[in-house]
Scaffold this motif. Structure first.
Motif, PDB file in Angstrom:
ATOM      1  N   VAL A  71      -5.250   5.447  -1.921  1.00 25.17           N
ATOM      2  CA  VAL A  71      -5.537   4.414  -2.910  1.00 25.17           C
ATOM      3  C   VAL A  71      -5.896   5.074  -4.236  1.00 25.17           C
ATOM      4  O   VAL A  71      -5.389   4.719  -5.291  1.00 25.17           O
ATOM      5  CB  VAL A  71      -6.692   3.500  -2.434  1.00 25.17           C
ATOM      6  N   ASP A  72      -6.783   6.090  -4.150  1.00 20.99           N
ATOM      7  CA  ASP A  72      -7.216   6.774  -5.369  1.00 20.99           C
ATOM      8  C   ASP A  72      -6.056   7.481  -6.060  1.00 20.99           C
ATOM      9  O   ASP A  72      -6.021   7.607  -7.262  1.00 20.99           O
ATOM     10  CB  ASP A  72      -8.303   7.803  -5.038  1.00 20.99           C
ATOM     11  N   SER A  73      -5.088   7.930  -5.243  1.00 20.37           N
ATOM     12  CA  SER A  73      -4.005   8.707  -5.834  1.00 20.37           C
ATOM     13  C   SER A  73      -2.981   7.810  -6.515  1.00 20.37           C
ATOM     14  O   SER A  73      -2.025   8.299  -7.079  1.00 20.37           O
ATOM     15  CB  SER A  73      -3.315   9.550  -4.769  1.00 20.37           C
ATOM     16  N   ASN A  74      -3.181   6.469  -6.426  1.00 19.34           N
ATOM     17  CA  ASN A  74      -2.336   5.599  -7.234  1.00 19.34           C
ATOM     18  C   ASN A  74      -0.882   5.660  -6.755  1.00 19.34           C
ATOM     19  O   ASN A  74       0.040   5.617  -7.545  1.00 19.34           O
ATOM     20  CB  ASN A  74      -2.466   6.085  -8.689  1.00 19.34           C
ATOM     21  N   SER A  75      -0.708   5.793  -5.440  1.00 17.83           N
ATOM     22  CA  SER A  75       0.638   5.949  -4.893  1.00 17.83           C
ATOM     23  C   SER A  75       1.502   4.725  -5.171  1.00 17.83           C
ATOM     24  O   SER A  75       1.081   3.590  -4.952  1.00 17.83           O
ATOM     25  CB  SER A  75       0.550   6.169  -3.389  1.00 17.83           C
TER      26      SER A  75
END
Ligand SMILES: *[C@@H]1O[C@H](CO)[C@@H](O)[C@H](O)[C@H]1NC(C)=O
Ligand SMILES: *[C@@H]1O[C@H](CO)[C@@H](O)[C@H](O)[C@H]1NC(C)=O
Ligand SMILES: *[C@@H]1O[C@H](CO)[C@@H](O)[C@H](O)[C@H]1NC(C)=O
Ligand SMILES: *[C@@H]1O[C@H](CO)[C@@H](O)[C@H](O)[C@H]1NC(C)=O
Ligand SMILES: *[C@@H]1O[C@H](CO)[C@@H](O)[C@H](O)[C@H]1NC(C)=O
Ligand SMILES: *[C@@H]1O[C@H](CO)[C@@H](O)[C@H](O)[C@H]1NC(C)=O
Ligand SMILES: *[C@@H]1O[C@H](CO)[C@@H](O)[C@H](O)[C@H]1NC(C)=O
Length: 318
Positions: free
Chosen positions: A43-47
């Motif tokens: 989620v944090d990696s903005n996939s």
């Protein structure tokens, strides 16, 4: 797409709304007990695998609630949509050909218009919910604003405050961007085709003017207390009928409802449903909370189709 995105972000309303929705969603995912840390990292990696074209209203469950005086909210319409509220109301004033939005003339400002508060944001959301790509080339119907229930239309009540005969043409003209994109529920050739937005005129809306529209993409809020007065009230003209709860029912929600009051609710609801029309009561008590909820419970038990709410958060959690 990039251009569209930049345009959106430059708009204050969108900025606030996107922030609230995305932060709320990410927080929910990350704080769900037992969720794998690697999912949180994803989620944090903005996939890009975590999003899809219509994810804008992802996870919002639509509810049969009507947002009374919607334009008073911090962000008109978008607050309602974020809570899953399916019906919103705008009071419009036609002055010098422009439709301004506000409860009374003293509340109008040059930049709070029907276009800026309702039409433009709706076109932007619906364009997002209806991407044009290789998967949708053959699509014949339009998605609504709610990603998980795309066939549910948003009901837009337009309360005409100025002379109906002068205001209706301005409303019809203002709706053109929605109409030309196929986003409006339309009655034509004896067929009602539901699309993303169903527009209902209320207040000074002229019944004759609505009846004469062909094709018809603005409908009429019929008098729920007086449906027997015309044989013309049918779902193709009036998908909804409304009445003043305070004036016709009046039970405060405290103590028991009388048999006569309940019988009146049931008569009104039956008058509507026997014609295929949905029933709405407005001016229901807002306070105290227990009384408000008792009235909502009574109306739902008696078959009313819409909860009328000033407090959308409370209604959406009811
Ligand atoms: C998320 O993706 C957008 C669009 O690809 C990019 O502009 C942004 O910098 C990314 N944010 C993070 C935190 O990686
Ligand atoms: C409407 O037009 C008149 C004449 O041009 C002007 O005096 C008035 O201020 C305008 N009203 C609004 C609300 O724009
Ligand atoms: C709306 O108009 C007022 C004054 O006419 C102005 O101060 C304000 O910045 C405007 N707001 C937006 C969002 O354009
Ligand atoms: C759209 O219709 C064409 C012609 O019938 C067909 O070849 C194509 O596979 C369809 N595309 C989709 C996404 O359904
Ligand atoms: C609106 O127009 C209709 C039909 O032209 C007419 O009968 C009615 O009186 C008008 N209403 C007002 C308020 O002017
Ligand atoms: C409605 O009927 C007319 C004539 O009967 C026809 O020309 C038109 O294409 C039809 N429109 C739709 C949307 O079916
Ligand atoms: C409307 O007519 C029906 C059938 O005659 C009747 O049962 C009902 O009570 C009437 N509604 C009102 C509000 O008078």
């Amino acid at each position: 797409m990039v251009h569209q995105f930049v345009t959106l972000m430059s708009n204050m309303f969108w900025h606030v709304f996107l922030f609230v929705v995305s932060v709320g969603w990410i927080k929910q995912v990350i704080t769900t007990p037992g969720i794998n840390q690697s999912i949180a990292a994803l989620v944090d990696s903005n996939s890009s695998l975590l999003t899809w074209p219509t994810h804008f209203t992802q996870g919002i469950v639509p509810k049969p609630i009507h947002s009374h005086n919607d334009y008073w909210r911090e962000v008109p319409m978008l607050t309602a949509i974020s809570l899953g509220v399916v019906s919103v109301e705008a009071d419009v004033w036609q002055l010098n050909g422009t439709l301004f939005v506000g409860h009374e003339e003293a509340a109008l400002t040059p930049n709070r218009t029907f276009h800026s508060l309702y039409i433009d944001p709706l076109v932007q959301i619906l364009d997002m919910m209806n991407p044009k790509d290789e998967f949708t080339v053959n699509a014949t119907s339009r998605n609504g604003v709610f990603d998980i229930a795309s066939s549910i239309p948003l009901q837009l009540l337009v309360d005409m405050k100025t002379d109906g005969n002068a205001t209706l043409p301005a409303v019809l003209q203002a709706l053109e961007p929605l109409r030309s994109a196929g986003y409006l529920t339309t009655f034509s050739n004896n067929t009602l085709t539901t699309s993303a937005v169903t527009v209902i005129g209320t207040g000074n809306t002229p019944f004759d003017g609505i009846l004469a529209l062909s094709p018809r993409d603005v409908f009429f809020d019929a008098p729920l207390d007086n449906l027997n007065s015309s044989t013309s009230f049918s779902p193709s003209v009036s998908p909804i009928a409304s009445t003043d709860y305070g004036a016709f029912i009046g039970w405060s929600g405290i103590g028991g409802i009388s048999d006569a009051q309940r019988a009146t609710i049931l008569t009104f609801v039956n008058d509507a449903h026997s014609r295929g029309i949905k029933a709405r009561f407005w001016d229901t008590p807002g306070w105290p909370v227990r009384a408000r909820e008792s009235v909502w419970n009574e109306l739902l038990n008696d078959g009313a189709d819409w909860l009328n709410a000033d407090d959308l958060v409370a209604a959406s959690q009811f």
